[in-house]
Design a protein around this motif. Structure first.
Motif, PDB file in Angstrom:
ATOM      1  N   HIS A 218      23.706  52.727  25.939  1.00  0.00           N
ATOM      2  CA  HIS A 218      23.247  52.784  24.563  1.00  0.00           C
ATOM      3  C   HIS A 218      22.659  51.444  24.135  1.00  0.00           C
ATOM      4  CE1 HIS A 218      23.093  53.049  20.264  1.00  0.00           C
ATOM      5  NE2 HIS A 218      23.660  51.864  20.279  1.00  0.00           N
ATOM      6  N   TYR A 313      21.556  60.308  21.945  1.00  0.00           N
ATOM      7  CA  TYR A 313      22.636  60.317  20.955  1.00  0.00           C
ATOM      8  C   TYR A 313      22.706  61.640  20.217  1.00  0.00           C
ATOM      9  CZ  TYR A 313      18.581  58.425  18.456  1.00  0.00           C
ATOM     10  OH  TYR A 313      17.335  58.186  17.964  1.00  0.00           O
ATOM     11  N   PRO A 315      23.227  63.881  16.754  1.00  0.00           N
ATOM     12  CA  PRO A 315      22.712  63.637  15.412  1.00  0.00           C
ATOM     13  C   PRO A 315      23.793  63.375  14.363  1.00  0.00           C
ATOM     14  CG  PRO A 315      22.487  65.946  15.998  1.00  0.00           C
ATOM     15  CD  PRO A 315      23.034  65.263  17.194  1.00  0.00           C
ATOM     16  N   ILE A 316      23.499  62.442  13.488  1.00  0.00           N
ATOM     17  CA  ILE A 316      24.336  62.186  12.306  1.00  0.00           C
ATOM     18  C   ILE A 316      23.368  62.245  11.129  1.00  0.00           C
ATOM     19  CG2 ILE A 316      25.641  60.445  11.022  1.00  0.00           C
ATOM     20  CD1 ILE A 316      26.423  59.198  13.634  1.00  0.00           C
ATOM     21  N   ILE A 317      23.717  62.927  10.095  1.00  0.00           N
ATOM     22  CA  ILE A 317      22.787  63.016   8.973  1.00  0.00           C
ATOM     23  C   ILE A 317      23.375  62.333   7.743  1.00  0.00           C
ATOM     24  CG2 ILE A 317      21.597  64.609   7.391  1.00  0.00           C
ATOM     25  CD1 ILE A 317      21.552  66.530   9.930  1.00  0.00           C
ATOM     26  N   ILE A 318      22.631  61.388   7.203  1.00  0.00           N
ATOM     27  CA  ILE A 318      23.047  60.739   5.958  1.00  0.00           C
ATOM     28  C   ILE A 318      21.939  60.970   4.945  1.00  0.00           C
ATOM     29  CG2 ILE A 318      23.895  58.610   4.939  1.00  0.00           C
ATOM     30  CD1 ILE A 318      24.065  57.369   7.571  1.00  0.00           C
ATOM     31  N   LYS A 319      22.333  61.280   3.748  1.00  0.00           N
ATOM     32  CA  LYS A 319      21.316  61.481   2.711  1.00  0.00           C
ATOM     33  C   LYS A 319      21.391  60.302   1.744  1.00  0.00           C
ATOM     34  CE  LYS A 319      20.112  66.002   3.278  1.00  0.00           C
ATOM     35  NZ  LYS A 319      21.101  66.651   4.121  1.00  0.00           N
ATOM     36  N   PRO A 320      20.274  60.032   1.064  1.00  0.00           N
ATOM     37  CA  PRO A 320      20.328  58.960   0.069  1.00  0.00           C
ATOM     38  C   PRO A 320      21.400  59.267  -0.969  1.00  0.00           C
ATOM     39  CG  PRO A 320      18.073  59.665   0.441  1.00  0.00           C
ATOM     40  CD  PRO A 320      18.941  60.632   1.166  1.00  0.00           C
ATOM     41  N   GLU A 321      22.111  58.245  -1.405  1.00  0.00           N
ATOM     42  CA  GLU A 321      23.160  58.464  -2.401  1.00  0.00           C
ATOM     43  C   GLU A 321      22.522  58.832  -3.724  1.00  0.00           C
ATOM     44  OE1 GLU A 321      25.361  54.865  -2.169  1.00  0.00           O
ATOM     45  OE2 GLU A 321      26.779  55.706  -0.733  1.00  0.00           O
ATOM     46  N   PHE A 323      21.387  61.795  -4.567  1.00  0.00           N
ATOM     47  CA  PHE A 323      20.419  62.893  -4.497  1.00  0.00           C
ATOM     48  C   PHE A 323      21.143  64.217  -4.360  1.00  0.00           C
ATOM     49  CE2 PHE A 323      17.756  59.363  -3.759  1.00  0.00           C
ATOM     50  CZ  PHE A 323      16.462  59.758  -4.137  1.00  0.00           C
TER      51      PHE A 323
ATOM     52  N   ILE B  56      27.061  52.940   9.986  1.00  0.00           N
ATOM     53  CA  ILE B  56      26.713  53.989   9.024  1.00  0.00           C
ATOM     54  C   ILE B  56      26.547  53.390   7.626  1.00  0.00           C
ATOM     55  CG2 ILE B  56      27.590  56.087   7.898  1.00  0.00           C
ATOM     56  CD1 ILE B  56      26.769  56.623  10.718  1.00  0.00           C
ATOM     57  N   VAL B  59      23.264  51.584   7.434  1.00  0.00           N
ATOM     58  CA  VAL B  59      22.108  52.479   7.328  1.00  0.00           C
ATOM     59  C   VAL B  59      22.040  53.088   5.926  1.00  0.00           C
ATOM     60  CG1 VAL B  59      21.007  54.575   8.206  1.00  0.00           C
ATOM     61  CG2 VAL B  59      22.089  52.998   9.801  1.00  0.00           C
ATOM     62  N   GLN B  60      23.211  53.445   5.382  1.00  0.00           N
ATOM     63  CA  GLN B  60      23.236  53.996   4.024  1.00  0.00           C
ATOM     64  C   GLN B  60      22.583  53.020   3.049  1.00  0.00           C
ATOM     65  OE1 GLN B  60      25.122  57.180   2.746  1.00  0.00           O
ATOM     66  NE2 GLN B  60      23.317  56.655   1.524  1.00  0.00           N
ATOM     67  N   ILE B  63      18.872  53.125   3.478  1.00  0.00           N
ATOM     68  CA  ILE B  63      18.319  54.358   2.904  1.00  0.00           C
ATOM     69  C   ILE B  63      18.196  54.197   1.395  1.00  0.00           C
ATOM     70  CG2 ILE B  63      18.798  56.808   2.470  1.00  0.00           C
ATOM     71  CD1 ILE B  63      20.238  56.785   5.233  1.00  0.00           C
ATOM     72  N   ASN B  64      19.274  53.690   0.785  1.00  0.00           N
ATOM     73  CA  ASN B  64      19.255  53.508  -0.673  1.00  0.00           C
ATOM     74  C   ASN B  64      18.160  52.536  -1.111  1.00  0.00           C
ATOM     75  OD1 ASN B  64      21.450  55.169  -0.650  1.00  0.00           O
ATOM     76  ND2 ASN B  64      22.952  53.575  -1.042  1.00  0.00           N
ATOM     77  N   MET B  80      22.136  53.664  15.310  1.00  0.00           N
ATOM     78  CA  MET B  80      20.916  54.119  15.959  1.00  0.00           C
ATOM     79  C   MET B  80      20.667  55.583  15.634  1.00  0.00           C
ATOM     80  SD  MET B  80      19.086  52.508  18.364  1.00  0.00           S
ATOM     81  CE  MET B  80      19.106  52.346  20.127  1.00  0.00           C
ATOM     82  N   ALA B  82      21.825  57.365  13.105  1.00  0.00           N
ATOM     83  CA  ALA B  82      21.525  57.562  11.690  1.00  0.00           C
ATOM     84  C   ALA B  82      20.099  57.103  11.368  1.00  0.00           C
ATOM     85  CB  ALA B  82      22.543  56.803  10.840  1.00  0.00           C
ATOM     86  N   MET B  86      17.045  59.544  10.012  1.00  0.00           N
ATOM     87  CA  MET B  86      16.418  59.286   8.723  1.00  0.00           C
ATOM     88  C   MET B  86      14.981  58.797   8.876  1.00  0.00           C
ATOM     89  SD  MET B  86      18.607  60.296   6.713  1.00  0.00           S
ATOM     90  CE  MET B  86      17.685  59.939   5.220  1.00  0.00           C
TER      91      MET B  86
END
Lengths: 323, 109
Positions: A218, A313, A315-321, A323, B56, B59-60, B63-64, B80, B82, B86
């Motif tokens: 990695h 890798y 997948p991990i999904i993060i959304k903007p806070e 939203f 994480i 990355v958050q 993103i913000n 990586m 995340a 995105m």
């Protein structure tokens, strides 16, 4: 500055012994700093024959725990009833008290407490960071956790930051990682220029080697393998060698089973000093010489053993806070 | 184009890019348009204080902040993944100042 991490996935396969001999050997010609990145069971100082005398020690805290302010507490008992960890008890004087060893800092108690400011959240001692100089000419940075306090990537980062503060451009930092492939091991490998993976010929250790190898792939790190106690099971040792060849891992050497190693550990003297003529010492010194050769021809070795493509890798999904 | 540089120091564009992403102390966030730095600001990386899950949290933060490109020496497995999910590009670079890194980057942006 060059950083090498020694990892194995499985514990007890000889990471610290290999790290110690590599560091002692390299320190003859180079500036070396050793980081013992296993704060749960720090042992490098013991292998190197040092006691618990440190040049400096500093408290390290990162965990938050609750504390009940006795003067404000109305002794309603709500906190004790809801604490998921049963960390709150009533002492002999009838006061509600948080046991900081059990408390996880979840704040459930402060949510239900009817009195403002009666339960505060504060840092608790997690452990100690410390440094000493060895008689081999290199400093050792180590950490020790209090019982029950979680090890963390943050603590390893603190240790490595201390090492970098002491390092010059040509220093070699040897990071003796903890077992596993968790946060602290990720932190030991992150930023390292190369990894040395130690395995013994057992299915458990071989499996752990493959898992930790995923991490070095990695990080796109070139990695080398040392097989310890190889003659305990030559068949699996041979399988590990095949794995190393097929996966472009540099095979640094095989160390035979040899009771001079546990004897030297009991004596708290590195095996190469206690029993210099023992088969294990000779094999370990050969490994250390191979590491010296790697550093001497760094760019070509790096190009040859660097992974061609990174580990895929999941997948991990993060959304903007918000939203 | 908004680029975040992981650094251990708060010296603006003279900060050296860190060897690691998730646990770097700061992000120098640069607004870069037409080959020029329009503005930059320094943000503390919440990942540097995290016991675990640093990647994480880092990355958050990006993103913000609406970042498009992240620059550091190395990125952990979670970071990586995340970043990839995105659509934030990651670039491996460290040991040079933000300004030097921008110079090397500008032809690739």
């Amino acid at each position: 500055m060059l950083e090498m991490a020694i990892a194995s996935g499985k514990g007890g396969v000889g990471k610290s012994t290999v790290s110690a001999i590599i560091a002692i050997t390299l320190a003859r010609r180079r500036k070396v700093i050793v980081v013992d990145a296993d704060a749960d069971a720090p042992n490098m100082h013991l292998i190197l024959g040092l006691g618990e005398e440190w040049e400096w020690e500093q408290p390290y805290s990162e965990s938050m725990v609750a504390r009940i302010v006795t003067e404000k507490c109305i002794k309603c008992g709500e906190c004790r009833a809801v604490c998921p960890y049963k960390a709150i008890y009533v002492d002999e004087e009838g006061n509600y008290v948080v046991n900081p060893v059990i408390c996880e800092g979840c704040e459930t108690c402060s949510l239900v407490c009817p009195v403002k400011g009666a339960i505060v959240r504060e840092e608790t001692l997690s452990g100690m960071l410390r440094m000493t100089r060895t008689r081999y000419g290199f400093p050792l940075i180590s950490a020790r956790l209090e019982p029950g306090r979680p090890n963390s990537g943050k603590l390893v980062t603190e240790e490595k930051t201390k090492a970098k503060e002491m390092a010059d451009d040509d220093t070699v930092i040897v990071v003796d990682s903890a077992a596993g492939i968790g946060c602290q091991v990720v932190s030991s490998l992150a930023g390292a220029n190369m990894a040395i993976l130690v395995a013994e010929p057992t299915p458990a250790s071989f499996n752990a080697l493959k898992r930790v190898h995923k991490l070095t792939k990695h990080f796109m790190q070139p990695a080398a393998v040392v097989i310890n106690k190889w003659d305990m099971n030559p068949d699996i040792a041979a399988e590990i060698e095949v794995y190393a060849r097929e996966n472009n891992l540099d095979m640094l050497g095989k160390v035979p089973f040899d009771d001079s190693i546990p004897k030297s550990m009991a004596m708290m003297v590195p095996v190469t000093e206690a029993f210099p003529d023992s088969p294990a010492s000779k094999a370990l010194l050969e490994v250390a010489r191979r590491v010296e050769a790697i550093l001497d021809e760094w760019s070509s070795w790096f190009m040859r053993f660097r992974p061609k493509k990174p580990e895929p890798y999941r997948p991990i999904i993060i959304k903007p806070e918000g939203f | 184009m908004r680029i975040a540089f992981a650094t251990e120091e708060n010296r603006g564009l003279n900060s050296v890019v860190s060897s690691r992403f998730g646990r770097a102390r700061y992000f120098i966030i640069v607004d870069y348009e037409g080959g020029e730095v329009k503005s930059y600001r320094v943000e503390v990386n919440p990942g540097s204080e995290a016991r675990s899950g640093a990647g994480i949290k880092a990355v958050q933060k990006l993103i913000n902040e609406g970042v498009n490109v992240a620059v550091a020496g190395s990125f952990g497995p979670n970071a990586m993944t995340a970043l990839g999910e995105m659509g934030i590009r990651h670039v491996g670079m460290s040991g040079i100042t933000v300004e030097e890194a921008l110079n090397r980057l500008k032809n690739q942006l």
